[in-house]
Design a protein around this motif. Structure first.
Motif, PDB file in Angstrom:
ATOM      1  N   VAL A 192      -0.991  -3.962  -6.606  1.00 38.32           N
ATOM      2  CA  VAL A 192      -0.254  -3.190  -5.608  1.00 38.32           C
ATOM      3  C   VAL A 192      -1.027  -1.929  -5.228  1.00 38.32           C
ATOM      4  CG1 VAL A 192       1.874  -1.892  -5.169  1.00 38.32           C
ATOM      5  CG2 VAL A 192       1.977  -4.132  -6.291  1.00 38.32           C
ATOM      6  N   ALA A 193      -1.680  -1.304  -6.206  1.00 41.97           N
ATOM      7  CA  ALA A 193      -2.475  -0.113  -5.912  1.00 41.97           C
ATOM      8  C   ALA A 193      -3.591  -0.432  -4.923  1.00 41.97           C
ATOM      9  CB  ALA A 193      -3.056   0.458  -7.198  1.00 41.97           C
ATOM     10  N   ALA A 194      -4.201  -1.606  -5.066  1.00 46.64           N
ATOM     11  CA  ALA A 194      -5.266  -2.005  -4.150  1.00 46.64           C
ATOM     12  C   ALA A 194      -4.740  -2.241  -2.743  1.00 46.64           C
ATOM     13  CB  ALA A 194      -5.952  -3.266  -4.668  1.00 46.64           C
ATOM     14  N   ALA A 195      -3.466  -2.666  -2.633  1.00 47.87           N
ATOM     15  CA  ALA A 195      -2.868  -2.933  -1.326  1.00 47.87           C
ATOM     16  C   ALA A 195      -2.287  -1.678  -0.689  1.00 47.87           C
ATOM     17  CB  ALA A 195      -1.776  -3.993  -1.460  1.00 47.87           C
ATOM     18  N   ALA A 196      -2.083  -0.636  -1.486  1.00 44.72           N
ATOM     19  CA  ALA A 196      -1.500   0.604  -0.970  1.00 44.72           C
ATOM     20  C   ALA A 196      -2.535   1.392  -0.180  1.00 44.72           C
ATOM     21  CB  ALA A 196      -0.963   1.443  -2.129  1.00 44.72           C
ATOM     22  N   ALA A 197      -2.060   2.344   0.583  1.00 42.20           N
ATOM     23  CA  ALA A 197      -2.964   3.200   1.344  1.00 42.20           C
ATOM     24  C   ALA A 197      -3.878   3.955   0.385  1.00 42.20           C
ATOM     25  CB  ALA A 197      -2.160   4.183   2.189  1.00 42.20           C
ATOM     26  N   PRO A 198      -5.158   4.109   0.732  1.00 42.20           N
ATOM     27  CA  PRO A 198      -6.105   4.767  -0.178  1.00 42.20           C
ATOM     28  C   PRO A 198      -5.651   6.148  -0.635  1.00 42.20           C
ATOM     29  CG  PRO A 198      -7.275   3.723   1.634  1.00 42.20           C
ATOM     30  CD  PRO A 198      -5.814   3.621   1.956  1.00 42.20           C
ATOM     31  N   GLY A 199      -4.987   6.889   0.219  1.00 42.78           N
ATOM     32  CA  GLY A 199      -4.545   8.224  -0.147  1.00 42.78           C
ATOM     33  C   GLY A 199      -3.152   8.277  -0.738  1.00 42.78           C
ATOM     34  N   SER A 200      -2.588   7.128  -1.051  1.00 41.42           N
ATOM     35  CA  SER A 200      -1.212   7.101  -1.533  1.00 41.42           C
ATOM     36  C   SER A 200      -1.118   7.668  -2.945  1.00 41.42           C
ATOM     37  CB  SER A 200      -0.668   5.670  -1.516  1.00 41.42           C
ATOM     38  OG  SER A 200      -1.252   4.900  -2.557  1.00 41.42           O
ATOM     39  N   ARG A 201       0.042   8.174  -3.261  1.00 39.66           N
ATOM     40  CA  ARG A 201       0.271   8.723  -4.597  1.00 39.66           C
ATOM     41  C   ARG A 201       0.226   7.620  -5.648  1.00 39.66           C
ATOM     42  NH1 ARG A 201       5.366  12.700  -6.176  1.00 39.66           N
ATOM     43  NH2 ARG A 201       5.092  12.591  -8.436  1.00 39.66           N
ATOM     44  N   PHE A 202       0.726   6.432  -5.303  1.00 41.06           N
ATOM     45  CA  PHE A 202       0.726   5.352  -6.276  1.00 41.06           C
ATOM     46  C   PHE A 202      -0.696   4.918  -6.606  1.00 41.06           C
ATOM     47  CE2 PHE A 202       0.872   0.968  -7.720  1.00 41.06           C
ATOM     48  CZ  PHE A 202       1.847   1.041  -8.705  1.00 41.06           C
ATOM     49  N   ALA A 203      -1.535   4.760  -5.580  1.00 41.19           N
ATOM     50  CA  ALA A 203      -2.921   4.360  -5.820  1.00 41.19           C
ATOM     51  C   ALA A 203      -3.634   5.390  -6.676  1.00 41.19           C
ATOM     52  CB  ALA A 203      -3.642   4.164  -4.494  1.00 41.19           C
ATOM     53  N   ALA A 204      -3.413   6.679  -6.402  1.00 38.06           N
ATOM     54  CA  ALA A 204      -4.053   7.735  -7.188  1.00 38.06           C
ATOM     55  C   ALA A 204      -3.566   7.718  -8.634  1.00 38.06           C
ATOM     56  CB  ALA A 204      -3.776   9.090  -6.544  1.00 38.06           C
ATOM     57  N   THR A 205      -2.267   7.508  -8.840  1.00 43.88           N
ATOM     58  CA  THR A 205      -1.720   7.478 -10.194  1.00 43.88           C
ATOM     59  C   THR A 205      -2.239   6.277 -10.966  1.00 43.88           C
ATOM     60  OG1 THR A 205       0.282   8.606  -9.429  1.00 43.88           O
ATOM     61  CG2 THR A 205       0.420   7.464 -11.536  1.00 43.88           C
TER      62      THR A 205
END
Length: 251
Positions: A192-205
């Motif tokens: 899901v992190a890979a599918a999220a926007a690069p700057g998203s909080r989830f991807a960063a976390t």
């Protein structure tokens, strides 16, 4: 995109350690699981906040925190099973309503665009977003009728199909939104992190917590962070059976 006459609902659980994302442990500690849940919820609310809507409502199990942006009305979840809680959420709406959970932080305005277009309800009565685990991540109703949800079996690999069938049996014209993977198990986090926007909080976390090293199939889970011994990919995969997106999101 018009959509100004639609009520947007987000159903969620307060991201407190030990209360959310418990099936991410022991790969993640309860505190880390709560961090991922909060990030997913914050990303979801940020998308919904920027969409055109008549009202934006957070249907919450727990208390709001500093992750809640302005512009939302907060209402408590009703008592009972998930079907009853979803039914009550729609029961508080008049006119078209679109509900999403907190477990798909890869959500974008484009994914919801069909249900928010100016002609969204001219040839459609319901929108359903299937989840890859067999549940559903979104449900939109032109006329929110709680009876369309009450009694639908939740927490099964066939929940999405059962909800779709209920809508069809009521004579509704149903359109499906794109399928999404929800965050439920350690294997879901890097995907899901890979599918999220690069700057998203989830991807960063997820990146900060080393999600790729904790998914089944990696050589070893971070046992120090989890507070327990590593578990095998087999055990993690087995625990994934029978979950649904909105079930985990709603509590």
């Amino acid at each position: 995109m018009s959509g100004g006459g639609v009520t947007l609902l987000v159903i969620a659980k307060e991201p407190r350690p030990g209360r959310v994302k418990t099936r991410l442990t022991p790969a993640y500690s309860p505190a880390e699981a709560a961090q991922l849940a909060e990030a997913a919820l914050a990303d979801t609310l940020a998308v919904v906040r920027d969409l055109p809507a008549r009202r934006r409502v957070l249907v919450l199990d727990g208390a709001p925190g500093d992750w809640l942006p302005p512009g939302f009305t907060v209402v408590p979840q009703a008592a009972g099973g998930l079907d009853a809680r979803l039914a009550a959420a729609f029961g508080g709406c008049t006119g078209p309503a679109l509900l999403v959970g907190m477990d798909t932080p890869q959500l974008t305005a484009g994914l919801l665009a069909p249900a928010l277009a100016a002609d969204a309800w001219s040839s459609c009565d319901a929108y359903l977003g299937p989840a890859l685990d067999g549940g559903f991540w979104a449900l939109g109703l032109s006329r929110p009728d709680p009876e369309l949800l009450r009694g639908v079996p939740m927490s099964t690999p066939h929940t999405g199909a059962a909800q779709h069938r209920r809508l069809r049996e009521a004579g509704l014209r149903v359109r499906e939104l794109p399928p999404l993977r929800d965050v439920d198990t350690p294997a879901d986090v890097p995907e899901v992190a890979a599918a999220a926007a690069p700057g998203s909080r989830f991807a960063a976390t997820a990146h900060r917590l080393g999600a790729g090293d904790r998914a089944p199939g990696s050589t070893e889970v971070d046992a120090t962070a989890a507070g327990t011994s590593p578990r095998s990919a087999t055990a993690a995969d087995t625990s994934a059976v029978g979950s649904t997106a909105l079930d985990r999101a709603a509590g």
